[in-house]
Design an enzyme around this catalytic site. Structure first.
Site, PDB file in Angstrom:
ATOM      1  N   TRP B 321       0.846  -1.206   0.000  1.00 55.42           N
ATOM      2  CA  TRP B 321       0.000   0.000   0.000  1.00 55.42           C
ATOM      3  C   TRP B 321       0.880   1.255   0.000  1.00 55.42           C
ATOM      4  O   TRP B 321       0.547   2.251  -0.637  1.00 55.42           O
ATOM      5  CB  TRP B 321      -0.892  -0.023   1.256  1.00 55.42           C
ATOM      6  CG  TRP B 321      -1.763   1.197   1.394  1.00 55.42           C
ATOM      7  CD1 TRP B 321      -3.014   1.371   0.890  1.00 55.42           C
ATOM      8  CD2 TRP B 321      -1.448   2.416   2.082  1.00 55.42           C
ATOM      9  NE1 TRP B 321      -3.498   2.614   1.215  1.00 55.42           N
ATOM     10  CE2 TRP B 321      -2.558   3.279   1.948  1.00 55.42           C
ATOM     11  CE3 TRP B 321      -0.348   2.873   2.800  1.00 55.42           C
ATOM     12  CZ2 TRP B 321      -2.591   4.549   2.505  1.00 55.42           C
ATOM     13  CZ3 TRP B 321      -0.380   4.145   3.345  1.00 55.42           C
ATOM     14  CH2 TRP B 321      -1.495   4.975   3.206  1.00 55.42           C
ATOM     15  N   HIS B 322       2.012   1.177   0.717  1.00 55.13           N
ATOM     16  CA  HIS B 322       2.868   2.354   0.823  1.00 55.13           C
ATOM     17  C   HIS B 322       3.538   2.715  -0.494  1.00 55.13           C
ATOM     18  O   HIS B 322       3.842   3.880  -0.725  1.00 55.13           O
ATOM     19  CB  HIS B 322       3.928   2.149   1.913  1.00 55.13           C
ATOM     20  CG  HIS B 322       3.371   2.351   3.285  1.00 55.13           C
ATOM     21  ND1 HIS B 322       2.754   1.345   3.973  1.00 55.13           N
ATOM     22  CD2 HIS B 322       3.316   3.441   4.080  1.00 55.13           C
ATOM     23  CE1 HIS B 322       2.351   1.808   5.145  1.00 55.13           C
ATOM     24  NE2 HIS B 322       2.670   3.077   5.232  1.00 55.13           N
ATOM     25  N   GLY B 323       3.796   1.741  -1.322  1.00 57.43           N
ATOM     26  CA  GLY B 323       4.422   2.098  -2.589  1.00 57.43           C
ATOM     27  C   GLY B 323       4.807   0.896  -3.404  1.00 57.43           C
ATOM     28  O   GLY B 323       4.979  -0.212  -2.885  1.00 57.43           O
TER      29      GLY B 323
END
Lengths: 310, 466
Positions: B321-323
């Site tokens: 989700w963060h990247g």
């Protein structure tokens, strides 16, 4: 009830604003007093140089300027009064800002800029400029460099506290920490520790990019134009770096670019084996120590005497 | 528009004043226009994505509610999830996947997936998750679909929390738009204080630390293990202050108008274990994953190995989700491993018996584990992260001082932050009640410190990239 809350809120905000304004003015006043009354330190050095009417030569640049050029040796060898206005960690934009102030106030005969060809590949670092914030009103020539033409920054500079933003240490520290400065020169006394001299890779800064940046060319051309306009001879010095693995072609474009300026003098010591292979002359791979700086400055002074004064 | 910009400092009071000047029935419209303006100031075209997400979820929720069978409801839900995640995938993950697939394909064939370069829409992961949670809530019958399209659009795009959270739940935020908020002195003062605290964390601590961290991490080959260790510790506080500072400004800004957003951070570096850390760090995201992924997977009401699998999966997804980068995935995997091990060996009795010394040891150990994972989060790639770890473990060399003043400001501001949070942790309160004069003077001092020691280069918030 609603009106009461609004009145109370505005009263509180007004009181807060007035208190802040008073403190902003008072603290700003005190910090300004401490800045201009320093007996040594970085700000003392700046004021001392810029407001000195009798300087023949001013040295500008980053830590390699500050740590490697000894004004007293230049004065002794050439008879020129010299001052080292180099500051560690600063870039060419900073040099441009100082040049603007110097040329419009007390222009010297010579301006010496310590320089590396890689400087053309490093983007302007605006936060390095904040050191000059306390002089926003004292030296108005700095204003376009510091407010960057942005309304928000122009407004921010109306706050005295903002003018001293991030400068507290530079203002306060000379009052309890003696800074050894000799006409702006700050010596390094260490010796490069190394049993076997090893080849160092060409160090690339984290900011360095692959191409010559047009914005840096503009900054450099501005320095050239300002010095030419005020009949100041601009000397660019590429100082030595210890045993650097050098790629001759890497900066061919920069060399070609520099050579087009006929009015400036370029002295390249970056590959001078009298230094690059002698570890005892270095404090670290990027900086000469005091002993190395003495030898290096003598060479510079002789060159000034032979090529510029005779 | 950044919170730490003059533009926002003008925008917020204007919106707040207009909000209280308008009749209640028009307020949603003002906030919606303000929110779209706030987001559009980055890139107007990307407003279309928010509008798309809004229309899809608005329509899907109503259609879903009209269905009588669970299967039909589920079809609508799947359609909504696919569209939301599809947009997210296209803009955020397509490049990563096409790169990875192409590198595999290149060994077998000449054909390659086309590469597209997109500018990642700011905060896309945040508003996509917020919007998705609404449809899931409607599917679960936890709320009725919102019939007012304008208010629903405002729920998706509410400017204080649009680009970096807290990720709000429809059950909490949507009803607040229908409540008429009057000017309340204490609430506005509380909001202003939270905004000031947020600015302190962001511009004084996070942006100051970032100067040192960026210098070291972007040039790690030239720095010693001790310097890299210090930079890693600094990064731990940088990312905390950056993100919790943003959350404070968001919560404070919303509170000025009477809206209560959820608390997103609770002094996470005082956690005595990784599970506790995740109950204090980015709470709105970790509870989102708990409610919409972990529990539907069976949570901890399944056999042990399946619990561990669920935990790992949640943290891998959280990393992703963060990247779209292996560094974030490794970061997620590490936290997954930590929490699985902690779950395996956890003994609540031991926890209760622990004295202050063991508690301090647990806090320190948790902090070390979290910092270790941050190395992967901050490094530009996996190889770099391993090289940094290798250097840190050598414990060689001296500390790089850089611009001495910057390091001094960093240490001073960090010390202030730790002391304040330590005191709050001891009293277990967000704030300690003092006389109004003391509070007035305290915030005056904080504002002066912000002006004297803040970094005013309008540095981006780290979490904007997610």
């Amino acid at each position: 009830m609603k009106n009461k809350a609004i009145n109370k809120l505005f009263k509180m905000l007004f009181l807060f604003g007035v208190s802040l304004a008073i403190l902003d003015f008072s603290i700003g006043f005190a910090l300004n007093y401490m800045t201009v009354n320093q007996k040594d330190g970085n700000y003392h050095k700046l004021i001392n140089c810029i407001e000195n009417k009798e300087l023949d030569l001013v040295i500008l640049g980053n830590s390699r300027a500050e740590r490697q050029f000894i004004p007293s040796i230049i004065s002794m060898e050439t008879g020129l009064s010299a001052y080292n206005l180099g500051y560690g960690g600063r870039d060419l934009n900073f040099v441009d800002a100082l040049t603007s102030v110097i040329v419009s106030r007390n222009p010297p005969k010579y301006l010496m800029v310590e320089f590396q060809l890689s400087n053309f590949r490093m983007p302007i670092n605006q936060d390095r400029m904040s050191f000059l914030n306390p002089f926003y009103y004292r030296y108005p020539e700095l204003q376009p460099f510091l407010n960057r033409g942005e309304i928000s920054r122009k407004l921010a500079f109306s706050s005295s506290l903002f003018q001293f933003n991030s400068s507290l240490w530079d203002i306060v520290s000379p009052y309890f920490q003696k800074v050894e400065l000799e006409q702006g020169y700050r010596p390094l006394y260490g010796k490069l520790k190394m049993n076997k001299p090893k080849q160092f890779k060409e160090e690339e800064s984290e900011e360095e990019v692959e191409i010559m940046l047009p914005e840096i060319q503009v900054v450099f051309e501005n320095i050239v134009a300002e010095t030419a306009k005020n009949n100041i001879k601009l000397i660019v010095v590429l100082s030595p770096q210890f045993n650097k693995e050098h790629n001759e072609n890497k900066f061919a474009m920069e060399k070609q670019y520099l050579n087009q300026f006929e009015d400036i003098i370029i002295w390249d010591y970056s590959q001078d084996s009298r230094f690059t292979e002698v570890p005892i002359l270095f404090n670290d791979i990027r900086h000469l120590n005091h002993h190395g700086s003495q030898i290096f400055t003598k060479l510079i002074a002789e060159r000034i005497k032979n090529e510029l004064l005779n | 528009m950044l919170f730490n910009s003059l533009q926002f400092l003008c925008f917020l009071p204007i919106v707040v004043m207009l909000y209280f000047s308008l009749a209640h029935r028009y307020r949603w419209l003002l906030l919606l226009v303000a929110s779209y303006y706030f987001y559009g100031s980055w890139k107007v075209e990307y407003l279309l994505l928010i509008v798309l997400s809004t229309i899809v979820d608005y329509y899907v929720a109503i259609k879903m509610h009209e269905q009588t069978t669970k299967g039909a409801k589920k079809s609508w839900l799947i359609a909504s999830v696919l569209i939301n995640l599809g947009v997210l995938f296209w803009f955020k993950y397509y490049g990563f996947f096409s790169d990875s697939i192409n590198s595999v394909l290149s060994t077998y064939t000449d054909s390659q997936l086309p590469l597209y370069q997109f500018l990642l829409p700011v905060g896309i992961s945040f508003y996509t998750f917020q919007s998705m949670s609404y449809t899931i809530d409607v599917y679960r019958n936890e709320r009725l679909p919102e019939r007012h399209l304008g208010v629903f659009a405002l729920y998706v795009s509410f400017f204080p929390q649009l680009v970096a959270g807290p990720i709000e739940r429809s059950t909490s935020l949507l009803p607040q738009f229908f409540i008429k908020h009057d000017i309340n002195y204490l609430r506005i003062v509380s909001g202003l204080k939270q905004i000031v605290r947020g600015f302190f964390k962001k511009v004084v601590v996070a942006d100051r630390l970032s100067i040192y961290v960026d210098t070291i991490y972007n040039n790690y080959e030239n720095h010693t293990g001790v310097t890299l260790l210090l930079a890693t510790i600094f990064f731990a506080f940088q990312i905390y202050c950056d993100f919790s500072g943003y959350s404070d400004i968001a919560i404070g800004s919303a509170r000025l108008m009477g809206f209560e957003l959820m608390e997103n951070f609770k002094r996470p570096y005082f956690s005595k274990g990784i599970r506790e850390f995740w109950s204090r760090w980015h709470i709105s995201l970790s509870t989102w994953f708990r409610d919409y992924l972990y529990i539907p997977l069976g949570g901890n009401r399944v056999v042990k190995w399946r619990v561990y699998y669920n935990l790992m999966l949640v943290f891998v997804v959280s990393g992703f989700w963060h990247g779209a980068n292996w560094t974030f995935i490794v970061w997620g995997v590490l936290h997954g491993i930590y929490i699985v091990i902690e779950t395996m060996i956890n003994n609540p009795k031991t926890f209760k018996r622990s004295n202050k010394l063991t508690q301090a040891a647990k806090i320190s150990f948790t902090f070390i584990l979290v910092c270790f994972a941050w190395i992967f989060f901050r490094a530009n790639n996996i190889e770099e992260a391993f090289e940094i770890i290798k250097r840190i473990l050598s414990f060689k060399g001296s500390i790089y001082l850089g611009g001495q003043s910057n390091l001094i400001y960093s240490v001073i501001t960090l010390t202030i932050l730790i002391l304040v949070e330590f005191k709050q942790e001891l009293t277990k309160k967000g704030t300690i009640h003092r006389s109004p004069y003391f509070t007035f003077f305290k915030y005056l001092v904080i504002v002066i410190v912000i002006m004297l020691l803040g970094v005013f280069d309008e540095g981006q918030f780290i979490y904007f990239q997610f």
